[in-house]
Design a protein around this motif. Structure first.
Motif, short mmCIF file in Angstrom:
data_model
loop_
_atom_site.label_atom_id
_atom_site.label_comp_id
_atom_site.label_asym_id
_atom_site.label_seq_id
_atom_site.Cartn_x
_atom_site.Cartn_y
_atom_site.Cartn_z
N THR A 181 -16.40 -49.79 -24.38
CA THR A 181 -15.53 -50.26 -23.44
C THR A 181 -16.47 -50.61 -22.10
O THR A 181 -17.47 -49.67 -22.09
CB THR A 181 -14.48 -49.19 -23.01
N LEU A 182 -16.17 -51.32 -21.37
CA LEU A 182 -16.96 -51.79 -19.92
C LEU A 182 -15.86 -51.48 -18.96
O LEU A 182 -14.80 -52.16 -19.01
CB LEU A 182 -17.49 -52.96 -20.24
N VAL A 183 -16.28 -50.93 -17.94
CA VAL A 183 -15.34 -50.41 -16.73
C VAL A 183 -16.29 -50.98 -15.67
O VAL A 183 -17.12 -50.66 -15.38
CB VAL A 183 -15.18 -49.13 -16.79
N LYS A 184 -15.43 -51.84 -14.69
CA LYS A 184 -15.85 -52.10 -13.42
C LYS A 184 -14.55 -51.81 -12.48
O LYS A 184 -13.59 -52.26 -12.55
CB LYS A 184 -16.28 -53.68 -13.39
N GLY A 185 -14.91 -50.82 -11.61
CA GLY A 185 -13.99 -50.43 -10.82
C GLY A 185 -12.60 -49.92 -11.37
O GLY A 185 -12.95 -48.97 -12.21
N GLU A 186 -11.52 -50.28 -11.29
CA GLU A 186 -10.30 -49.98 -11.82
C GLU A 186 -9.99 -50.73 -13.11
O GLU A 186 -9.14 -50.49 -13.71
CB GLU A 186 -9.26 -49.86 -10.83
N ARG A 187 -10.78 -52.01 -13.43
CA ARG A 187 -10.49 -52.55 -14.41
C ARG A 187 -11.37 -52.30 -15.71
O ARG A 187 -12.74 -51.78 -15.62
CB ARG A 187 -10.78 -53.97 -14.12
N THR A 228 -22.52 -52.00 -10.44
CA THR A 228 -22.53 -50.87 -11.43
C THR A 228 -21.34 -50.94 -12.24
O THR A 228 -20.19 -51.26 -11.84
CB THR A 228 -22.55 -49.57 -10.57
N VAL A 229 -21.65 -50.96 -13.57
CA VAL A 229 -20.41 -50.81 -14.44
C VAL A 229 -20.62 -49.08 -15.28
O VAL A 229 -21.72 -48.79 -15.33
CB VAL A 229 -20.53 -51.90 -15.42
N THR A 230 -19.55 -48.93 -15.76
CA THR A 230 -19.50 -47.69 -16.75
C THR A 230 -19.61 -48.28 -18.11
O THR A 230 -18.41 -49.19 -18.39
CB THR A 230 -18.29 -46.78 -16.39
N LEU A 231 -20.11 -48.02 -19.02
CA LEU A 231 -20.17 -48.04 -20.18
C LEU A 231 -19.79 -46.95 -21.16
O LEU A 231 -20.48 -45.92 -21.03
CB LEU A 231 -21.65 -48.68 -20.66
N ARG A 232 -18.66 -47.20 -21.97
CA ARG A 232 -18.22 -46.06 -22.84
C ARG A 232 -18.35 -46.44 -24.37
O ARG A 232 -17.99 -47.39 -24.54
CB ARG A 232 -16.74 -45.74 -22.45
N VAL A 233 -18.74 -45.55 -25.02
CA VAL A 233 -19.19 -46.00 -26.56
C VAL A 233 -18.63 -44.74 -27.30
O VAL A 233 -18.87 -43.55 -26.96
CB VAL A 233 -20.42 -46.15 -26.86
#
Length: 89
Positions: free
Chosen positions: A34-40, A60-65
């Protein structure tokens, strides 16, 4: 599940060709990505989802694996988001 905040260093962000390369790489793994940018957030195995986030260079993005091969997937995908070379243009 592992999670990492990543500054995207791709010259054009995650658009067109770099997004396609990222999605292809994500699809090689069994783990959910999953890739997260802000609230999306978006399924990183979906080209429309990734492009729809509109990730620009330097953002900046958050990467969840999450899954059996999450460590390897995280390593590969972070490398793709942070590389700066001619292949990503």
């Amino acid at each position: 599940m592992i999670e990492r905040i990543v500054a995207v260093r791709l010259p054009n962000g995650l658009h067109a060709r770099p997004a396609a390369q990222f999605v292809q790489a994500a699809n090689r793994f069994k783990s959910e990505v999953t890739l997260v940018k802000g609230e999306r957030m978006a399924n990183a195995k979906s080209i429309m989802g990734v492009i729809g986030l509109g990730v620009a260079p330097g953002e900046t993005v958050t990467l969840r694996v999450d899954g059996s091969d999450e460590d390897e997937a995280m390593e590969v995908l972070v490398r793709l988001l942070t590389r700066v070379d001619e292949e990503t243009r």
